[in-house]
Every structure is written in C-alpha cells, then in structure tokens.
Scaffold this motif. Structure first.
Motif, PDB file in Angstrom:
ATOM      1  N   ALA A 146       0.824  -1.209   0.000  1.00 25.08           N
ATOM      2  CA  ALA A 146       0.000   0.000   0.000  1.00 25.08           C
ATOM      3  C   ALA A 146       0.858   1.258   0.000  1.00 25.08           C
ATOM      4  CB  ALA A 146      -0.930  -0.015   1.205  1.00 25.08           C
ATOM      5  N   LEU A 147       1.950   1.252   0.769  1.00 23.92           N
ATOM      6  CA  LEU A 147       2.833   2.411   0.827  1.00 23.92           C
ATOM      7  C   LEU A 147       3.525   2.656  -0.511  1.00 23.92           C
ATOM      8  CD1 LEU A 147       4.427   1.883   4.358  1.00 23.92           C
ATOM      9  CD2 LEU A 147       2.727   3.604   3.695  1.00 23.92           C
ATOM     10  N   ARG A 148       3.682   1.613  -1.290  1.00 22.34           N
ATOM     11  CA  ARG A 148       4.282   1.768  -2.630  1.00 22.34           C
ATOM     12  C   ARG A 148       3.250   2.134  -3.682  1.00 22.34           C
ATOM     13  NH1 ARG A 148       6.908  -2.865  -0.656  1.00 22.34           N
ATOM     14  NH2 ARG A 148       5.516  -4.223  -1.880  1.00 22.34           N
ATOM     15  N   GLY A 149       2.008   2.361  -3.240  1.00 27.22           N
ATOM     16  CA  GLY A 149       0.961   2.770  -4.168  1.00 27.22           C
ATOM     17  C   GLY A 149       0.145   1.623  -4.716  1.00 27.22           C
ATOM     18  N   GLY A 150       0.372   0.416  -4.211  1.00 31.47           N
ATOM     19  CA  GLY A 150      -0.389  -0.741  -4.674  1.00 31.47           C
ATOM     20  C   GLY A 150      -1.593  -1.012  -3.789  1.00 31.47           C
ATOM     21  N   ASP A 151      -2.137  -2.185  -3.932  1.00 27.19           N
ATOM     22  CA  ASP A 151      -3.327  -2.586  -3.178  1.00 27.19           C
ATOM     23  C   ASP A 151      -2.899  -3.524  -2.054  1.00 27.19           C
ATOM     24  OD1 ASP A 151      -5.816  -3.347  -2.239  1.00 27.19           O
ATOM     25  OD2 ASP A 151      -6.695  -3.538  -4.241  1.00 27.19           O
ATOM     26  N   ALA A 152      -3.359  -3.263  -0.851  1.00 23.96           N
ATOM     27  CA  ALA A 152      -3.027  -4.132   0.281  1.00 23.96           C
ATOM     28  C   ALA A 152      -3.763  -5.461   0.227  1.00 23.96           C
ATOM     29  CB  ALA A 152      -3.352  -3.419   1.591  1.00 23.96           C
ATOM     30  N   PHE A 153      -4.851  -5.509  -0.539  1.00 24.38           N
ATOM     31  CA  PHE A 153      -5.675  -6.714  -0.577  1.00 24.38           C
ATOM     32  C   PHE A 153      -5.538  -7.434  -1.912  1.00 24.38           C
ATOM     33  CE2 PHE A 153      -7.582  -4.310   2.799  1.00 24.38           C
ATOM     34  CZ  PHE A 153      -8.054  -5.258   3.693  1.00 24.38           C
ATOM     35  N   ARG A 154      -5.561  -8.735  -1.839  1.00 27.09           N
ATOM     36  CA  ARG A 154      -5.587  -9.549  -3.047  1.00 27.09           C
ATOM     37  C   ARG A 154      -6.979  -9.468  -3.683  1.00 27.09           C
ATOM     38  NH1 ARG A 154      -3.075 -15.249  -1.286  1.00 27.09           N
ATOM     39  NH2 ARG A 154      -2.795 -15.490  -3.537  1.00 27.09           N
ATOM     40  N   SER A 155      -7.112 -10.011  -4.862  1.00 23.18           N
ATOM     41  CA  SER A 155      -8.378  -9.951  -5.590  1.00 23.18           C
ATOM     42  C   SER A 155      -9.168 -11.240  -5.390  1.00 23.18           C
ATOM     43  CB  SER A 155      -8.098  -9.738  -7.085  1.00 23.18           C
ATOM     44  OG  SER A 155      -9.296  -9.787  -7.825  1.00 23.18           O
ATOM     45  N   TYR A 156     -10.437 -11.117  -5.016  1.00 22.49           N
ATOM     46  CA  TYR A 156     -11.317 -12.278  -4.870  1.00 22.49           C
ATOM     47  C   TYR A 156     -12.760 -11.842  -5.086  1.00 22.49           C
ATOM     48  CZ  TYR A 156     -10.613 -10.212  -0.207  1.00 22.49           C
ATOM     49  OH  TYR A 156     -10.446  -9.341   0.839  1.00 22.49           O
ATOM     50  N   ASP A 157     -13.618 -12.803  -5.395  1.00 20.98           N
ATOM     51  CA  ASP A 157     -15.018 -12.517  -5.731  1.00 20.98           C
ATOM     52  C   ASP A 157     -15.925 -12.507  -4.512  1.00 20.98           C
ATOM     53  OD1 ASP A 157     -14.560 -12.492  -8.617  1.00 20.98           O
ATOM     54  OD2 ASP A 157     -14.246 -14.642  -8.404  1.00 20.98           O
ATOM     55  N   VAL A 158     -15.593 -13.317  -3.501  1.00 19.69           N
ATOM     56  CA  VAL A 158     -16.370 -13.408  -2.271  1.00 19.69           C
ATOM     57  C   VAL A 158     -15.395 -13.499  -1.106  1.00 19.69           C
ATOM     58  CG1 VAL A 158     -18.031 -14.787  -0.924  1.00 19.69           C
ATOM     59  CG2 VAL A 158     -18.312 -14.581  -3.405  1.00 19.69           C
ATOM     60  N   ALA A 159     -15.676 -12.754  -0.031  1.00 24.75           N
ATOM     61  CA  ALA A 159     -14.872 -12.835   1.191  1.00 24.75           C
ATOM     62  C   ALA A 159     -15.622 -13.641   2.240  1.00 24.75           C
ATOM     63  CB  ALA A 159     -14.578 -11.438   1.730  1.00 24.75           C
ATOM     64  N   HIS A 160     -14.975 -14.678   2.767  1.00 22.94           N
ATOM     65  CA  HIS A 160     -15.582 -15.560   3.773  1.00 22.94           C
ATOM     66  C   HIS A 160     -14.632 -15.603   4.966  1.00 22.94           C
ATOM     67  CE1 HIS A 160     -17.129 -19.923   4.782  1.00 22.94           C
ATOM     68  NE2 HIS A 160     -17.206 -19.080   5.801  1.00 22.94           N
ATOM     69  N   CYS A 161     -15.066 -15.025   6.100  1.00 20.96           N
ATOM     70  CA  CYS A 161     -14.242 -14.968   7.309  1.00 20.96           C
ATOM     71  C   CYS A 161     -14.762 -15.937   8.362  1.00 20.96           C
ATOM     72  CB  CYS A 161     -14.237 -13.555   7.889  1.00 20.96           C
ATOM     73  SG  CYS A 161     -13.508 -12.309   6.803  1.00 20.96           S
ATOM     74  N   ASN A 162     -13.825 -16.615   9.029  1.00 22.10           N
ATOM     75  CA  ASN A 162     -14.190 -17.620  10.028  1.00 22.10           C
ATOM     76  C   ASN A 162     -13.946 -17.180  11.466  1.00 22.10           C
ATOM     77  OD1 ASN A 162     -15.011 -20.371   8.799  1.00 22.10           O
ATOM     78  ND2 ASN A 162     -13.350 -19.671   7.485  1.00 22.10           N
TER      79      ASN A 162
END
Length: 354
Positions: A53-69
């Motif tokens: 993120a500090l380098r100007g990118g995205d901190a998160f990867r790409s996915y279609d659905v987020a499922h947290c446990n």
C-alpha cells in the motif's frame, strides 16, 4: 469463482474446533470448481500488505467473495474492505455468546458483552453461515440483522482412514484396558468436564479425555482442579499427534457438553462407528436420534445407566455404531462443498443485483 476463505490467527487455532471447521471447508471446496485463497493480504501477511500500500499498490488480493471464520481485527478489516469495494461478505458464526461461556477463566463474565459485539459484527455480513439450525435461532435472538443460513461443518471421513491400526499403540501409550469411555477435544467445563469426572468416580470403567488442556492463568479453576487431581480411572492425555489414535483407543464416546454449535468430534466418533452418548441438548435434536444412532441423557444417573447398558450389550454397541456411521456419511465434505459453493453463488447474485 475465486473465494477468500480466511481464518484469522490460524496458527493459534490449529488445535481448535474452529481451526478444524476451516480446514474442512477448504477440503470440501477442493471438490468443487471454487478457487480458494486463504490470505486476503498482498504478499501473504499484513506487514507485506502495508508495504504494498505504501508503494501505491493494493493491500488486498483480488477475490469474488470474502468468507471470514473469526471475529477479530483482521476479520473486521476484511469486512470493511469488502463493504468499501462491494465484495460479497460471508461471516461464519463459529462463536456465540452461549458456547463462549465456561470455556476459560473469565469467559462466563465476558459472554454478555461478547454477545453485543457479535450482534454488531455478524450484522455486517451479506450472509451469515452457521453450523446448525439451533445456532441460527440463537443468532436471530440477539438479533443479528443479516440473512442466516445453516450448513453442517461436516466430517472429514478420509482423515480417519486406518484408525483401527492405532488401537494397540494408543492404549499402550496411555495404559488403557477394558471398556474405555472417552472424549476428544479441548478440556473445558462447558464440554461437560465435571459430569465426565463424576461419572468416572461412580464406575469401574476406564475414562480418557484426548485433547489439550491449560493449567495456567487462562484456565478455569474447574479445569485446573480436575486435570491436576483426576479420579484414579481418568486419564487426561493432553494433545495427541494423531486424532485417529484417540478414536481407535476408545470404545464409547461420552460427550456431556452443555452447549455446542454442532460438535465436529461427535461426527468423527460416529464416522469411526463408535457408540455415542450425548447430553440431550437442543442442537443435537436436528442431527441425532436417541436409540438409533446415539443415546441421549439429561442427568448423571441417565449417563451412568447408558454406559452400563453399552458395557453389558455388545450388540447394542454394534447397532448404534453402525447407524452412527451412516449418519456421519450424510455430513460428507463433498456435500458441504456443494452447499458452500451454492451459498457463495447466491450471495454474489444478491449483492451484484442490488
């Protein structure tokens, strides 16, 4: 479809039911066409994600659905990112106020404020998943203001393959003889520890509890008392390196738990064809039938009578065990995978159509 299946603090939860449930979700999804990520972070960790993120990118990867446990800060961060980006959010309710109580020192006191937090946390979801209709009713009573769907945790039958070959080794290791009444999992009072030990005091059977326990500051006084001074016929094994050995060494699975959202170890015992004795609590009504695939008990006297019946009647042990194995087969991971895939597709359709 690319799905994030995220378990916060995975390295600390590997010996827990939540860790087992997440592992089984991923194994179940491997039988489908769903592609699974286990970390949301670019680079695989929060520090690397921050660097991106500090380098100007995205901190998160790409996915279609987020499922947290889980329910901690990492999961909150994923939830907020999902809301900001319009990504469908699935939160899995492995934790409730009811099953948090009597787990460790202070947990009963903390259960009430935890309930308020869980109501807020789960209500962020586009879909809440939980292991049972009982848990669904509990969440609705808070109330959680999100759609809720129950999907069994399932049982990884393949992970138990060959358990019989370990019987002699594990019985020798823990000096077990004759009929062994046993439990598997973390040693908590909520799981019926006092009942388990009091039963042992009134019988001549061997009792063994296979699973980790804590005697440090976090442990409840009840746990410390029993594991430090158990009845003569009770063995607390601590963590075992192969759960198959526990199911091989034991003969009658006894689980006098006070509260569960499902109880994966029960299904594992059933998958091994073991006769099962359970406390008669609401969550077990939807899964198991008294005198068919288990015996259900409400009092210590009923537990004692059930154990005596099983000790005296090998045909009853065989019949209950055979029916139990059939019940466990209904919770196969292939079925779980199909239901998870359908849930992801449904929530994706719901969110994108809004």
């Amino acid at each position: 479809m690319r799905v994030l299946n995220y378990l916060e603090l995975a390295d600390r939860l590997d010996r827990s039911g939540i860790g087992t449930a997440a592992d089984q979700q991923r194994a179940a999804l491997a039988t489908t066409d769903v592609s699974v990520l286990t970390s949301p972070w670019t680079g695989g960790s929060p520090p690397q994600a921050l660097g991106a993120a500090l380098r100007g990118g995205d901190a998160f990867r790409s996915y279609d659905v987020a499922h947290c446990n889980m329910i901690g800060p990492g999961s909150i961060t994923v939830a907020r990112h999902a809301k900001r980006t319009g990504t469908p959010l699935v939160l899995h309710a492995h934790v409730t106020r009811e099953d948090f109580a009597e787990s460790f020192r202070g947990s009963t006191y903390l259960a009430r404020p935890l309930g308020r937090y869980l109501r807020w946390f789960y209500s962020q979801a586009d879909l809440v998943l939980c292991p049972s209709a009982y848990t669904k009713r509990i969440l609705e009573s808070y109330p959680v203001r999100a759609p809720i769907r129950s999907i069994t945790n399932g049982v990884d039958i393949d992970s138990l393959s060959g358990f019989e070959s370990l019987r002699g080794e594990y019985r020798d290791r823990f000096d077990l003889e004759g009929l062994v009444v046993f439990a598997v999992g973390n040693v908590f009072e909520r799981k019926g520890l006092t009942t388990f030990c009091r039963l042992a005091e009134t019988t001549d059977y061997e009792f063994a509890w296979f699973g980790p326990y804590d005697t440090g500051p976090q442990a409840s006084e009840t746990v410390r008392r029993w594991v430090r001074n158990p009845p003569e016929n009770v063995t607390f094994t601590g963590w075992v390196d192969d759960k198959r050995g526990a199911f091989a060494a034991g003969d009658v699975y006894c689980f006098p738990t006070k509260a569960e959202n499902q109880g994966i170890a029960v299904l594992e015992a059933m998958a091994c064809g073991k006769p099962v004795v359970l406390r008669d609590i609401p969550v077990f009504e939807e899964f198991y039938t008294h005198e068919h695939d288990c015996l259900k008990c409400s009092t210590r006297a009923e537990f004692r009578a059930a154990l005596d019946r099983l000790a005296d009647d090998p045909d009853l042990r065989d019949r209950l065990g055979e029916n139990a194995a059939e019940t466990a087969a209904e919770h196969s991971l292939s079925r779980v995978g199909e239901r998870l895939r359908d849930a992801y597709r449904d929530v994706q359709t719901e969110v994108t159509s809004d």
